[in-house]
Write an enzyme that holds these catalytic residues in place. Structure first.
Site: not given
Ligand code: ATR
Length: 279
Positions: A70, A107, A132, A224
């Site tokens: 990324k 995102d 985070g 998830y």
């Protein structure tokens, strides 16, 4: 003869086998009558440059980028959308017919779109608390700062990483909460967003006490797998509203689909059933 109507897109990562993106994008391609394919391509870090050349050659409309590419992908792009530049990470690349690459980050939009689809009335009078300080936290922070809320609190085991995010994108509207004080900070929060990997299958659990949360607080876990994490389970048992991570995945994907193909697609029940079965 090449069929100019035949569209090709992909997701690259290392590893990428577990990706749900092919299932999701193929569902939408079929739904929108777009003839083509979307595949998962495993690209080792040393082959990222070679992949980019190949992607242009084979005429991909674009591709999604996942771990660990990324940030590395940025050096191969001709253009970077402002939000992706601010986040410092790209998850969607569009390739125009002239072979130019533009990087986006969907995102942030995916995370907020999903939150608003499940809890449009999430408390706007109190801060969001983000756990985070990786790429997902940065995307979450930028997304939530764009909402009409007083500020964003961020807490991370490695405090310096949270401080870096606050300094880079906070514009005075972010405060760092010590990792050891994360449960106390819940009292003030309107939304809690876990962006750490804690609670994911194979990872340690997230130790986090929600008992101080106000009754209207929304608890959002971007993990998830499993769909109902221990955090969401705790929230439910306290009667708090919850948002699971599958929708963020879907909405970031829908935003990518729009960038490549110009079509607006939805998180319909059929797609949820397919994704849940594949988890
Ligand atoms: P992403 O880019 O997907 O957000 P990442 O950069 O790997 O992923 O970030 C993972 C996050 O989970 C980090 O905030 C990390 O905390 P550190 O910055 O201190 O490493 C957090 N995390 C992972 N394992 C953890 C653990 N055992 N305890 C607390 N936080 C943890």
């Amino acid at each position: 003869m090449t069929n100019i109507h035949y569209k090709k897109a992909a997701v690259i990562g290392y590893p990428v086998r577990q990706s749900l993106s092919p299932l999701m994008h193929q569902h939408w391609m079929r739904q929108m009558g777009i003839e083509g394919e979307y595949e998962a391509i495993e690209v080792a870090p040393e082959y990222l440059g070679a992949f980019v050349l190949e992607a242009k050659k084979i005429g991909l409309s674009g591709f999604n980028v996942t771990v660990p590419h990324k940030t590395e992908i940025l050096q191969y792009l001709d253009k970077i959308a402002p939000l992706a530049r601010q986040i410092g990470a790209v998850n969607t690349v569009k390739i125009t017919p002239d072979g130019r690459l533009t990087g986006y980050n969907t995102d942030s939009l995916g995370l907020v779109t999903h939150l608003k689809s499940i809890a449009p009335d999430f408390p706007h009078d109190r801060p969001a608390l983000i756990l985070g300080a990786g790429g997902a936290a940065r995307a979450a922070a930028l997304g939530m700062l764009g909402e009409n809320i007083p500020m964003v609190m961020i807490s991370n085991r490695t405090r310096s990483k949270a401080e870096a995010i606050a300094a880079d994108v906070g514009r005075g509207r972010m405060v760092v909460v010590d990792w050891h004080a994360r449960s106390e900070a819940v009292v003030a929060a309107g939304t809690v967003i876990n962006t750490t990997s804690l609670g994911m299958v194979g990872q340690p659990p997230l130790s986090f006490d929600l008992s101080g949360a106000a009754k209207d607080t929304v608890i959002y876990d971007i993990v998830y797998k499993p769909l109902e994490t221990a955090l969401l389970n705790q929230a439910k048992s306290l009667g708090l509203r919850t948002v699971d991570g599958l929708g963020m995945l879907v909405h970031q994907g829908a935003a990518a689909f729009k960038i490549w193909f110009g079509e607006t697609v939805a998180f319909d029940a059929e797609l949820r059933i397919k994704l849940e079965a594949a988890l």
